[in-house]
Design a protein around this motif. Structure first.
Motif, PDB file in Angstrom:
ATOM      1  N   ASP A 227      25.867  37.784  40.256  1.00 19.23           N
ATOM      2  CA  ASP A 227      25.785  37.175  38.934  1.00 19.23           C
ATOM      3  C   ASP A 227      26.607  37.931  37.896  1.00 19.23           C
ATOM      4  N   ARG A 228      26.880  39.202  38.138  1.00 18.89           N
ATOM      5  CA  ARG A 228      27.733  39.969  37.235  1.00 18.89           C
ATOM      6  C   ARG A 228      29.110  40.039  37.856  1.00 18.89           C
ATOM      7  N   VAL A 229      30.061  39.347  37.267  1.00 15.90           N
ATOM      8  CA  VAL A 229      31.426  39.354  37.763  1.00 15.90           C
ATOM      9  C   VAL A 229      32.359  39.652  36.601  1.00 15.90           C
ATOM     10  N   VAL A 230      33.563  40.044  36.932  1.00 20.76           N
ATOM     11  CA  VAL A 230      34.623  40.228  35.947  1.00 20.76           C
ATOM     12  C   VAL A 230      35.625  39.100  36.167  1.00 20.76           C
ATOM     13  N   THR A 231      35.975  38.419  35.088  1.00 14.95           N
ATOM     14  CA  THR A 231      36.824  37.239  35.198  1.00 14.95           C
ATOM     15  C   THR A 231      38.283  37.607  34.971  1.00 14.95           C
ATOM     16  N   GLY A 232      39.132  37.163  35.892  1.00 14.69           N
ATOM     17  CA  GLY A 232      40.575  37.288  35.740  1.00 14.69           C
ATOM     18  C   GLY A 232      41.179  35.927  35.445  1.00 14.69           C
ATOM     19  N   TYR A 233      42.265  35.915  34.670  1.00 16.44           N
ATOM     20  CA  TYR A 233      42.885  34.674  34.218  1.00 16.44           C
ATOM     21  C   TYR A 233      44.353  34.640  34.639  1.00 16.44           C
ATOM     22  N   ALA A 234      44.852  33.434  34.874  1.00 20.61           N
ATOM     23  CA  ALA A 234      46.263  33.282  35.196  1.00 20.61           C
ATOM     24  C   ALA A 234      47.109  33.655  33.980  1.00 20.61           C
TER      25      ALA A 234
END
Length: 567
Positions: A210-217
């Motif tokens: 449930d705890r994630v780090v989001t990466g973006y294009a």
């Protein structure tokens, strides 16, 4: 001989006799009483009114209000910065459904309950205000709403870095200081040598996703990477508040600097090597266990009947592709691993549509869990299932023209949905049952911890500046992951049938509450809260019931179809 008295009596008698015989004068007719004149009633004052657009007879009737005039503007608030190019909407209420209304001279429709929705040109920048006038003919009220107008950037070409004799600069642009540099506000800074960083964590519980780090294009778009805390990544450059992270030779993404802990320049990166994977089948899921020395940056791709897991910057002990067959009773048909540049790709063929998955980190290994769809009775497709119902907001939320705040009807619809689901034999996990705020990321986490089989978030729609809600209002259903698309289709179809609004279709968007992967997850925007007729409908128990029934019917259709699709 008569006496004096006798003579007097005789004369009087003779006079009376003569008077009695004389003709009587005509009697004057009586004077009639004056008759009041009944004037015709005064005609009602003529009030110029704009017609109500697109009256929808399938909605509950808008109640008629004839109260005193009082202009209340819900949007825009005072001194709001209008972001549209040339036109925008203004909405609120005037307290009387018979009133005529103008906004900056533009005749504006008023619904029977006194709510209004205007679509008008932006006021000039040198006089940024809306002049609003409401009248019933007998009474008139006025209100001035000051705003701010976003100005376009000046179309003046930038001068070169140096000015030399003979150069001509645009009028009003001073010559720059010789050799001065003018980098953009978010300058890209290359790191040489490159540095490494650890993604901030840890998770709340062991093996918790449930705890994630989001990466973006880098180029934008909807593609996201959901990375595990503790993963070490290579930072090659920074720009503003972002760090650009290189996953392998062909893939660079951006991650917020606030999600990184920079490691010492002396840090030596570890080349990840994946050991031989193994398959562990259970009744409700199948695990693919991959031995690894550290958490990998990864990406999951979903296709019909197939899942792919990419481990970046990872090698394998095998040079050739390896395929392992699943068990006869399991949902996994086969698992295949192969090198792909500086990464390893795992492809999982399924015996039906992709339904849910979780990447779980354990000591010295990654466990990729593939969820099997539940056993479904096609005659009672919701019986025994657990459905997560998420009444959207608070905090925040849209507000309608007469002040209805989105979290209030969202909760009413959510509670009615819960009751209907229980009547169908389902268990229900509610993310909220009161007015208390619930954080966005907590909502899908609650659904996963309840092992829910589907997640539905309930909302009412609005639009940003510059979009005309009179033209675009309707019903839409959103998903993010591909394995949620079919559920979104079924819910959308049922909601359009129940709510009788324009079909705005199934859409993909990056809403936090529908990014969970363990179950199909959708977000419904049933109606437009900012449209007067729809706000009035949303207030009624009848329309709230229709919204709830649409959700339940969509869930039934989805799980009934899922039972047929399993093979």
């Amino acid at each position: 001989m008569m006496t004096t008295n006798e003579l007097r009596v005789s004369v009087i008698a003779a006079f009376l006799a003569a008077a009695a015989c004389a003709p009587r004068p005509p009697t004057a007719p009586p004077v009639p009483a004056p008759v009041p004149v009944m004037l015709p009633p005064a005609p009602p004052p003529v009030v110029e009114r704009a017609p109500i657009p697109d009256v929808n007879p399938a909605l509950p009737a808008v109640p008629h209000v004839t109260g005193p005039l009082e202009i209340k503007v819900v949007y825009p608030p005072a001194e709001h910065l209008i972001q549209s190019r040339d036109s925008n909407f203004v909405f609120g209420s005037v307290g009387n459904g018979d009133a005529g209304l103008t906004v900056n001279g533009v005749l504006t429709p008023v619904w029977p309950n006194g709510a209004f929705m205007a679509w008008v040109p932006n006021p000039p920048a040198d006089s940024p205000r809306y002049e609003i006038v409401a009248t019933t003919g007998l009474d008139t009220v006025r209100l001035t709403r000051p705003v701010r107008i976003a100005l376009p950037p000046p179309a003046v070409p930038l001068p070169r870095d140096t000015a030399t004799p003979g150069d001509t600069l645009p009028p009003g642009v001073p010559p720059p200081t010789a050799g001065a540099q003018r980098p953009p506000a978010d300058t890209v800074t290359r790191l040489s040598p490159v540095l490494y960083a650890s993604l901030i964590g840890p998770a709340v519980y062991p093996s918790d996703t449930d705890r994630v780090v989001t990466g973006y294009a880098i180029t934008g778009g909807l593609q996201r990477w959901f990375l595990m805390p503790g993963t070490v990544v290579k930072v090659i450059e920074t720009r503003g508040t972002d760090a650009h992270v290189q996953l392998d030779s062909s893939q660079v993404i951006r991650i917020a600097k606030s999600d990184l802990t920079m490691l010492a320049p002396s840090y030596k990166p570890i080349r990840l090597r994946a050991g031989a994977f193994r398959v562990q089948a259970r009744d409700e899921w199948t695990d693919i266990v991959i031995p690894l020395s550290a958490r990998p940056a990864h990406l999951v791709e979903v296709r019909p009947g197939e899942l792919s897991l990419i481990l970046y910057n990872t090698s394998t002990t095998r040079k050739r592709p390896v395929t392992v067959r699943g068990t006869a009773a399991g949902y996994l048909a086969s698992a295949r691993s192969e090198r792909e540049g500086q990464s390893v790709r795992y492809t999982f063929a399924l015996r039906g549509p992709a339904y849910g998955y979780l990447p779980l980190w354990e000591e010295k290994g990654l466990r990729f869990r593939i969820r099997r769809p539940p056993a479904i009775d096609s005659t009672a497709p919701l019986k025994g299932l657990t459905i997560a119902v998420d009444p959207g907001h608070p905090p925040i939320g849209a507000t309608g023209p007469t002040g209805l705040w989105e979290p209030v009807p969202a909760l009413a619809v959510g509670l009615r949905t819960e009751a209907l689901l229980r009547e169908k034999g389902a268990n229900v996990a509610m993310t909220r049952t009161t007015d208390s705020a619930v954080a966005l990321n907590d909502r899908p986490a609650m659904a996963r911890r309840a092992n829910s089989h589907a997640f539905v978030s309930i909302h009412f729609n609005a639009v940003p500046d510059g979009i005309n809600p009179i033209r675009v209002n309707g019903t839409a259903t959103y998903h993010y992951h591909l394995h949620s698309f079919t559920l979104a289709e079924e819910v959308q179809r049922a909601l359009v049938r129940q709510l009788s609004l324009r079909d705005n279709g199934v859409k993909r968007d990056n809403f936090a509450v529908i990014r969970g992967t363990w179950m199909p997850s959708v977000l419904a925007e049933g109606a437009f809260l900012i449209m007067p007729d729809q706000e009035a409908a949303i207030r009624t128990p009848e329309y709230q019931e229709r919204y709830a029934r649409g959700i339940v019917e969509g869930l039934e259709s989805y799980f009934r179809a899922l039972a047929r699709a399993r093979r």
